[in-house]
Motif scaffolding. Structure first.
Motif, PDB file in Angstrom:
ATOM      1  N   ARG A   1      16.005 -46.144 -24.992  1.00  0.00           N
ATOM      2  CA  ARG A   1      14.936 -45.597 -25.947  1.00  0.00           C
ATOM      3  C   ARG A   1      15.505 -44.772 -26.995  1.00  0.00           C
ATOM      4  NH1 ARG A   1      11.145 -44.136 -22.402  1.00  0.00           N
ATOM      5  NH2 ARG A   1       9.753 -45.614 -22.687  1.00  0.00           N
TER       6      ARG A   1
ATOM      7  N   PRO B   1      24.478 -40.705 -27.613  1.00  0.00           N
ATOM      8  CA  PRO B   1      25.562 -39.662 -27.651  1.00  0.00           C
ATOM      9  C   PRO B   1      26.325 -39.545 -26.289  1.00  0.00           C
ATOM     10  CG  PRO B   1      23.418 -38.383 -27.503  1.00  0.00           C
ATOM     11  CD  PRO B   1      23.015 -39.988 -27.775  1.00  0.00           C
ATOM     12  N   PHE B   2      25.525 -39.820 -25.195  1.00  0.00           N
ATOM     13  CA  PHE B   2      26.175 -39.423 -23.890  1.00  0.00           C
ATOM     14  C   PHE B   2      26.594 -40.661 -22.956  1.00  0.00           C
ATOM     15  CE2 PHE B   2      23.137 -36.064 -24.422  1.00  0.00           C
ATOM     16  CZ  PHE B   2      24.042 -35.198 -25.194  1.00  0.00           C
TER      17      PHE B   2
ATOM     18  N   GLU C   1      17.500 -49.510 -39.063  1.00  0.00           N
ATOM     19  CA  GLU C   1      17.964 -48.624 -40.084  1.00  0.00           C
ATOM     20  C   GLU C   1      19.085 -47.780 -39.363  1.00  0.00           C
ATOM     21  OE1 GLU C   1      16.319 -45.115 -43.079  1.00  0.00           O
ATOM     22  OE2 GLU C   1      15.148 -47.028 -42.895  1.00  0.00           O
TER      23      GLU C   1
ATOM     24  N   ARG D   1      21.627 -44.190 -39.063  1.00  0.00           N
ATOM     25  CA  ARG D   1      21.239 -42.792 -39.537  1.00  0.00           C
ATOM     26  C   ARG D   1      21.458 -42.494 -40.951  1.00  0.00           C
ATOM     27  NH1 ARG D   1      21.692 -37.852 -35.412  1.00  0.00           N
ATOM     28  NH2 ARG D   1      19.590 -38.024 -34.935  1.00  0.00           N
TER      29      ARG D   1
ATOM     30  N   LYS E   1      20.794 -39.868 -10.186  1.00  0.00           N
ATOM     31  CA  LYS E   1      19.501 -39.284 -10.994  1.00  0.00           C
ATOM     32  C   LYS E   1      19.570 -39.117 -12.386  1.00  0.00           C
ATOM     33  CE  LYS E   1      20.162 -35.317  -8.420  1.00  0.00           C
ATOM     34  NZ  LYS E   1      19.882 -33.854  -8.289  1.00  0.00           N
ATOM     35  N   PRO E   2      18.534 -39.632 -12.979  1.00  0.00           N
ATOM     36  CA  PRO E   2      17.326 -40.355 -12.384  1.00  0.00           C
ATOM     37  C   PRO E   2      17.774 -41.683 -12.077  1.00  0.00           C
ATOM     38  CG  PRO E   2      17.168 -40.106 -14.845  1.00  0.00           C
ATOM     39  CD  PRO E   2      18.300 -39.519 -14.497  1.00  0.00           C
TER      40      PRO E   2
ATOM     41  N   GLY F   1      20.452 -29.289  -7.045  1.00  0.00           N
ATOM     42  CA  GLY F   1      21.409 -29.937  -8.071  1.00  0.00           C
ATOM     43  C   GLY F   1      22.626 -30.501  -7.292  1.00  0.00           C
TER      44      GLY F   1
ATOM     45  N   ASP G   1       3.247 -42.690 -27.940  1.00  0.00           N
ATOM     46  CA  ASP G   1       3.654 -44.141 -28.130  1.00  0.00           C
ATOM     47  C   ASP G   1       4.405 -44.817 -26.624  1.00  0.00           C
ATOM     48  OD1 ASP G   1       5.900 -43.076 -28.617  1.00  0.00           O
ATOM     49  OD2 ASP G   1       6.264 -43.966 -30.285  1.00  0.00           O
ATOM     50  N   ASP G   2       4.934 -43.799 -26.035  1.00  0.00           N
ATOM     51  CA  ASP G   2       5.487 -44.015 -24.964  1.00  0.00           C
ATOM     52  C   ASP G   2       4.544 -43.921 -23.475  1.00  0.00           C
ATOM     53  OD1 ASP G   2       5.441 -41.616 -24.533  1.00  0.00           O
ATOM     54  OD2 ASP G   2       7.779 -41.356 -24.519  1.00  0.00           O
TER      55      ASP G   2
ATOM     56  N   ASN H   1      20.316 -32.858 -13.066  1.00  0.00           N
ATOM     57  CA  ASN H   1      20.873 -32.009 -11.656  1.00  0.00           C
ATOM     58  C   ASN H   1      20.290 -30.670 -11.712  1.00  0.00           C
ATOM     59  OD1 ASN H   1      22.383 -33.756 -10.466  1.00  0.00           O
ATOM     60  ND2 ASN H   1      23.845 -33.483 -11.930  1.00  0.00           N
TER      61      ASN H   1
ATOM     62  N   ASP I   1       0.922 -38.517 -32.812  1.00  0.00           N
ATOM     63  CA  ASP I   1       1.960 -39.329 -32.836  1.00  0.00           C
ATOM     64  C   ASP I   1       1.373 -40.446 -33.751  1.00  0.00           C
ATOM     65  OD1 ASP I   1       4.261 -40.660 -32.215  1.00  0.00           O
ATOM     66  OD2 ASP I   1       3.530 -41.656 -30.293  1.00  0.00           O
TER      67      ASP I   1
END
Lengths: 585, 425
Positions: A237, A245-246, A302, A304, A365-366, A427, A482-483, B131, B288
Motif C-alpha cells: 500500500r 522505506p523498510f 507520479e 515523489r 507479525k503481522p 513483543g 478508502d481502504d 512487536n 477522505d
C-alpha cells in the motif's frame, strides 16, 4: 493428555458409544490409510526427529505433523525453553471445537472424548470434525465462511448504505466452496478472476465478485493492495506513492501489479426508475491506456519528485505480460490469477494464516507482511509447510489436520518458570512452548452461547447468521476511509463486559422461563442437584466445578431459598462471565 | 462469614464497601470510595483535561486552515479574518470568532499517508511496530493523570472515545483503553435489572472463578479480564453516567453545538470534562475526499465542524475551563495541494496543519508556514511527537516520563518530541 503418553488414568466408560467409536475408527483408519501413502511419497525427505527427548509427542504417523513437531522442538532447544505439559483432554477438545467449528463443544461431545481411551482418539475427533460427509460439515463451512468473509471484506463490509458489496452473496459462494472443501488455490483463482453479478438469485450470480467489487474505485488501488496482502503476504500500500522505506518493494511494482486490474469494471446496476444501486456486476473491458493507445495500454504514476513514469503489467517475479489492453489479446486479471496460484508466496501465506488462527500467533507479525525485511520465527517450517500444502493440492482440511494434531497445538496454556519468557504479547518471538491465551472472536462467543444453551437447535442457519450480524454490529466501527478500515470494541473492553453482564444475548442465555435451557436443566430428573451444577460447568467450561466453587453455589442455593432455577441462573451467569469462558485456553 | 449474607439497612456505597472486604474484585471500588477527599470540589475546578477532535480520513487542511488563494492548488475557497492573527476558510465563520483561543500549526510534516498507519502515528507519536503496541494520546493522558482522577472520585472511564476512532492503550493495559460510546451518549447494556444484593452475590461467585483461573499462571489476559470486570461494576453503579446524557442540556445549548453526531459529541465532551474525565476524543469522519472535495467540505463537513467546534471553545472559555483544558484538532494527514481529476484531493502528509489551544497554549497565532502552493513546509517542520509533547506540557505532564513497555524496553513519553516553543511564548 492420555493420548500423548499412551496411558490413561481415566475410567473406562460403559454404554453404547464405544461401538460407535469403533465404527468411526474403522472409517477413519480407512481414510487415513489412503492419505498416508500419498503423504509418505511426497515427504520422503523429512528429517528424523531430534534425538534425546524422552517423551516424544505423537505424530499420528503423519509426516507433516512430525515435521512440525521436530522444527518447533528445535526452536525450543535453541532458545532454552521447556514446553508446558499437554493440555487436558477437555481443554484440547474445547480448543479444537472453537478453532475448527467456531463454537465450544457440547457436554456430550466433551464427555465422549474424555471417555475414549484409544490412543488415536485425537486423530479420530479431528477427522470427524473435518469429514466431508460427517455431521459437522455444515458447521465447518459456516465457521470458515465467517472467517474468510472477515478477511476478505471485513466485519463491516457490505453493511453500509449504497455499498457495492453484497455480503450474503460472498458468503453464499464461500459456503458452497467450503462445504466441498474447494482447493485453496482454486478459491483464490475464483476470487481474483471473478466476473458476474454479486447478488444471489441473478442469472449470472457469482458471489466471489464481492471481494473486488468494493475495491475498484480510484483505478483499483485497494484491489491491488488487498490482493497482494491477503493472498501473497505482500504489503504494497505505501509503495503507491514511494519506494518502501523498510521493505524491498518499489513504487513501480505497485503500479505494475495495479496494471492487472485496469480492464476490470464494477458496473453499477440500478433499480428501474431509481438511483439506488441494487447490485454490481464485475466485468472485463478493453483498457484503452491512459494515453489512448490500447495496443500498448499504459498507466502513469507520479514519483515523489513530481516526475511521471509509465507502467505495464509485470508480476513480482519480474515476468512481463503482453502490453495490449485488448481483451482478445490478453485478459490481464485472468493472467494474474494464473500466476498467483503458481507463486510460492501463496502457499506460505495460507500456512502462516492458518497457523496464526490455531496457535494465536503466526510465524511473522503481522501475518500478511512477509519478505526478507520481516524474518519469520521458523523460516524452514514455514517454507516446507508451504511446499507441502502445494503438493497436497491446497487441501485446507489437510493443513488444518497437520496443525491441530501437532505437539504445540496440544500444549497446556499453563506456563512454567522454564517457558514464561516465551510471551509474544510482550513483543518476544513466538516459540509456541505453551498455548497462548486468546479471547474468543465475537462470532465464536455468539455461537458458543447458542450451543451451550442448546438454542442452536431452534434456529436455522440463516436465522443464526442474521441475528449474529445484528448483534455484532454493536462492536464494529467502520471508518469510512478508502481502504475500508474498521475497528472493534470486542477486545476486552468495558463495552464488551457490559454486554456479557447485562446484554440481550446473555439475558437470552440465562432465561428461566419454562422452555428455557436453565429450566430444562433444573427439571431434569436424571441429574441430582450437584450434577446440575456440574452440567453447567461442563457446558460452559468443559470441566467440573472445584470444591470451593461447589460450596459457593450451595450457599447461593440457600440464599435463593429453594428456587433452584434462580440459583442455577446465578451460577450460570457467573460462569459465562468468567475469564475462563471467554478465553480460548 | 458467608460471602452471600447482606446486612440489612445498608446504602449502596456502604454495601459495595462491605462486599469488597470479601472480594478481591471489588477492592479498587472501595479504594475509590475512601479516596473521596473533602477537597474534591476544589480540585474539580482546577483539574486538567484534553479534548481531541479527530478528523478521520485526513482533512484537506489547505482548504480550512492554510488557504492558498490564487495558487493553482488553491481551490475555490477564500480566506477570512479571525479574532486571532491568522486567516482561515470562509466556511468556518463561527470558529473564526474563536481563533483568539486557538493556534494553527501550519508546518506539520509527517511521513505516513496511509490511513491505518497515519491514524496510529498521529495518535501515538510512533510508527507502527509489529512487536510493540504503543499507547494512544488518551491512554497516556489518562494514565499520567490517574492520581487526579482518583482524588476527583472519578468512577467512569478516564478515556472516552465518542465514535470509536481512537487507538488502544498498548502496553498501558486495558484499564486505560478508550471507552467507546456513540454520539447519542447511550451506553448500551448498562442495567442488569437485578437488585444490588443479587448482583453482588453473582459478582462474588464470579470473583472466585476469576481468581481460580488467574492462579493457574496462564498469562496476563486472565488478569486483565478481572480488572475490567471491576471497572465495569464501578461504572454500572455510578451516578456520574449522567455526564453522557447531552439531552439534559437546554435546547438552545444543544442547538448551538448542532444536532449532528459531532455536535452532540462535542457537547458530551464538555460535560465529561466537567465531570473530571481527563481525556475525551470526538470523531468526525468523512474527510477522505478523493472525489468532489470542495462540495463535500462546503455543504457538509465544514458547517458541521464549524458549529460544534466554535460552540465547544466558546463554552469552555465562558465556563472557565479553557485554561485547564487542551484542545487538539487533527486527522491522520492532510490532502494533496494538487487537485485531482475528480475535483478531489488525495492523501498528503508532507505539509499540512493541526490546530491546538487551551490549557495555557497561546491562542490567536499561526505557527510555521508552507510555500506559495502549499506543497512544502518553509519553516521548521513539526511532527506528531512535537504536538504531543506540547499538549502534555500544557497539561502539566512531565516530558521526562519514561514508560517501560511490556518487554522491558524504556519508552520516552511522546517519543521524545520537542515542545513547540511558539505555543508557550
Amino acid at each position: 493428555m492420555s493420548s500423548l503418553t499412551g496411558t490413561s488414568n481415566r475410567r473406562l466408560s460403559h454404554g453404547g458409544w464405544a461401538c460407535v467409536a469403533a465404527i468411526m475408527m474403522g472409517h477413519a483408519l480407512l481414510m487415513l490409510a489412503s492419505r498416508c501413502s500419498a503423504d509418505e511419497r511426497s515427504l520422503a525427505k523429512v528429517d528424523s526427529p531430534s534425538k534425546g527427548r524422552k517423551h516424544l509427542a505423537q505424530d499420528h504417523n503423519i509426516p507433516q505433523v512430525a515435521l512440525i513437531n521436530d522444527q518447533i522442538r528445535q526452536g525450543w532447544a535453541a532458545s532454552g525453553l521447556t514446553p508446558s505439559g499437554p493440555a487436558t483432554d477437555a481443554e484440547w477438545c474445547r480448543r479444537l471445537f472453537l478453532d475448527v467449528l467456531g463454537r465450544i463443544p457440547l457436554v456430550e461431545e466433551i464427555n465422549k472424548f474424555e471417555a475414549d481411551r484409544a490412543p488415536d482418539k485425537q486423530l479420530r475427533l479431528v477427522n470427524e470434525l473435518l469429514s466431508e460427509d460427517g455431521p459437522y460439515v455444515e458447521e465447518y463451512a459456516r465457521n470458515w465462511t465467517t472467517l474468510w468473509t472477515n478477511v476478505l471484506i471485513g466485519r463491516a463490509g457490505g453493511s453500509e448504505e449504497g455499498s457495492l458489496i453484497n455480503r450474503s452473496g460472498l458468503q453464499q459462494s464461500l459456503r458452497r466452496a467450503l462445504q466441498r472443501n474447494m482447493p485453496y488455490d482454486r478459491m483464490v483463482y475464483e476470487l481474483v478472476n471473478a466476473n458476474g453479478s454479486g447478488r444471489p438469485g441473478d442469472e449470472n450470480f457469482n458471489g466471489f465478485v464481492n471481494f473486488l467489487a468494493g475495491n475498484l474505485s480510484e483505478n483499483g488501488i485497494e484491489a491491488t493492495a488487498k490482493t497482494a496482502q491477503i493472498f501473497l503476504g505482500v504489503q504494497v500500500r505505501c509503495t503507491q506513492c514511494h519506494n518502501h522505506p523498510f521493505n524491498e518493494w518499489k513504487q513501480n511494482q505497485f503500479w505494475e501489479f495495479n496494471a492487472f486490474f485496469r480492464q476490470t469494471r464494477a458496473l453499477r446496476r440500478f433499480e428501474q426508475g431509481s438511483n439506488d444501486v441494487t447490485f454490481v456486476e464485475l466485468a472485463n473491458e478493453d483498457f484503452g491506456g491512459e494515453d489512448g493507445n490500447a495496443e500498448e495500454a499504459v498507466l502513469f504514476y507520479e514519483l515523489r519528485n513530481g516526475l511521471t513514469k509509465a507502467a505495464y503489467p509485470v508480476f513480482f517475479d519480474g515476468s512481463e505480460l503482453n502490453k495490449s489492453g485488448y481483451l482478445e489479446d490478453v485478459n490481464r486479471r485472468e493472467e494474474l490469477a494464473k500466476w498467483m496460484v503458481k507463486s510460492d508466496d501463496l502457499g506460505k501465506m495460507i500456512v502462516n494464516r492458518l497457523w496464526a488462527h490455531f496457535l494465536g500467533y503466526g510465524f511473522t507479525k503481522p501475518i500478511d507482511d512477509m519478505g526478507p525485511h520481516n524474518a519469520p520465527t521458523h523460516p524452514e517450517l514455514l517454507a516446507r509447510l508451504g511446499k507441502e500444502i502445494r503438493g497436497h493440492s491446497y487441501d485446507l482440511k489437510q493443513l488444518i489436520r497437520w496443525i491441530v494434531l501437532s505437539e504445540p497445538y496440544g500444549l497446556s496454556s499453563r506456563m512454567s518458570a522454564k517457558n514464561k519468557k516465551d510471551d509474544p504479547s510482550l513483543g518476544e518471538k513466538a516459540m509456541f512452548s505453551h498455548f497462548y491465551l486468546r479471547q474468543m472472536r465475537a462470532e465464536e462467543l455468539y455461537h458458543s452461547l447458542l450451543t451451550a444453551t442448546e438454542a442452536h437447535k431452534t434456529l436455522t442457519g440463516d436465522q443464526q447468521e442474521k441475528q449474529s450480524r445484528e448483534w455484532l454490529s454493536q462492536f464494529v466501527t467502520a471508518f469510512g476511509t478508502d481502504d475500508n478500515e474498521e475497528t472493534t470494541t470486542f477486545n476486552g473492553t468495558i463495552s464488551q463486559t457490559l454486554m456479557m453482564m447485562n446484554g440481550e444475548l446473555i439475558k437470552e442465555a440465562t432465561r428461566t422461563d419454562k422452555a428455557s435451557f436453565l429450566a430444562r436443566v433444573a427439571a431434569n430428573e436424571k441429574l441430582s442437584g450437584k450434577a446440575k451444577i456440574d452440567y453447567l460447568y461442563r457446558a460452559a467450561l468443559g470441566r467440573s466445578p472445584s470444591n470451593t466453587e461447589r460450596s459457593l453455589t450451595d450457599q447461593l442455593a440457600a440464599l435463593r431459598k429453594g428456587d433452584a432455577v434462580a440459583a442455577l441462573q446465578d451460577a450460570w451467569w457467573a460462569v459465562l462471565n468468567s475469564n475462563e469462558f471467554i478465553l480460548n485456553h | 462469614m458467608s460471602l452471600f449474607s447482606t446486612p440489612s439497612g445498608m446504602t449502596r456505597r456502604h454495601f459495595m464497601a462491605h462486599v469488597a472486604g470479601a472480594s478481591a474484585l471489588a477492592l479498587p471500588a472501595m479504594q475509590f470510595t475512601k479516596a473521596l477527599a473533602a477537597n474534591s470540589q476544589d480540585l474539580k475546578k482546577r483539574h486538567k483535561s484534553a479534548i481531541m477532535l479527530w478528523m478521520g480520513g485526513g482533512p484537506a487542511t489547505i482548504d480550512i486552515w492554510d488557504l492558498k488563494p490564487g495558487a493553482p492548488t488553491g481551490g475555490p475557497f477564500q480566506p477570512i479574518a479571525t479574532s486571532g492573527n491568522a486567516q482561515i476558510s470562509e466556511h468556518m465563520p463561527m470558529t473564526a470568532r474563536q481563533m483568539h483561543n486557538l493556534a494553527i500549526i501550519r508546518s506539520m510534516s509527517t511521513r505516513e499517508a496511509d490511513h491505518t498507519r497515519g491514524r496510529y502515528y498521529m495518535h501515538t507519536g510512533y510508527v507502527p511496530n509489529p512487536n510493540i503496541e504503543h499507547p494512544s494520546y488518551g491512554s497516556v493522558v489518562a494514565h499520567e493523570l490517574d492520581d487526579q482522577s482518583k482524588s476527583l472520585g472519578l468512577e467512569i472511564p478516564p478515556f472516552v472515545s465518542v465514535g470509536g476512532g481512537s487507538v488502544g492503550p498498548g502496553f498501558l493495559g486495558m484499564t486505560f483503553a478508550p471507552f467507546v460510546v456513540g454520539a447519542d451518549g447511550n451506553v448500551r447494556n448498562l442495567q442488569m435489572g437485578l437488585d444490588q444484593e443479587r448482583l453482588m452475590q453473582r459478582m462474588n461467585m464470579l470473583a472466585s472463578l476469576e481468581k481460580g483461573f488467574i492462579s493457574q499462571n496462564r498469562g496476563d489476559s486472565a488478569k486483565d479480564h478481572a480488572k475490567i470486570l471491576d471497572k465495569t461494576l464501578q461504572l454500572m453503579t455510578s451516578k456520574q453516567m449522567e455526564a453522557f446524557k447531552t439531552s439534559r442540556e437546554p435546547k438552545e445549548v444543544q442547538d448551538r453545538y448542532g444536532t449532528t453526531g459531532f455536535g452532540r459529541g462535542c457537547l458530551m465532551a464538555r460535560r465529561l470534562v466537567e465531570q473530571g474525565v481527563p481525556f475525551v476524543e470526538v470523531d468526525l469522519g468523512g474527510w477522505d475526499t478523493h472525489n468532489d472535495n470542495f462540495r463535500a467540505l462546503e455543504t457538509q463537513k465544514l458547517p458541521e465542524l464549524d458549529k460544534a467546534m466554535s460552540a465547544l471553545v466558546e463554552d469552555l472559555e465562558q465556563r472557565g475551563l479553557l485554561p485547564d483544558t487542551a484542545i487538539i484538532w487533527m486527522g491522520e494527514f492532510g490532502r494533496t495541494p494538487r487537485i485531482n481529476g475528480n475535483t478531489g484531493r488525495d492523501h498528503w502528509a508532507r505539509s499540512w496543519s493541526v490546530v491546538v489551544g487551551g490549557a495555557g497554549m497561546k491562542g490567536g497565532i499561526a505557527v510555521g508556514e508552507t510555500n506559495a502552493d502549499g506543497t512544502n513546509v518553509e519553516t521548521e517542520p513539526y511532527s506528531s511527537q512535537d504536538v504531543m509533547a506540547s499538549v502534555l506540557k500544557a497539561l502539566g505532564i512531565s516530558l521526562d516520563t519514561t514508560f517501560t513497555s511490556k518487554n522491558g524496553r524504556p519508552m520516552k513519553i511522546a517519543n521524545s518530541g520537542k515542545v513547540i516553543k511558539e505555543l508557550f511564548a
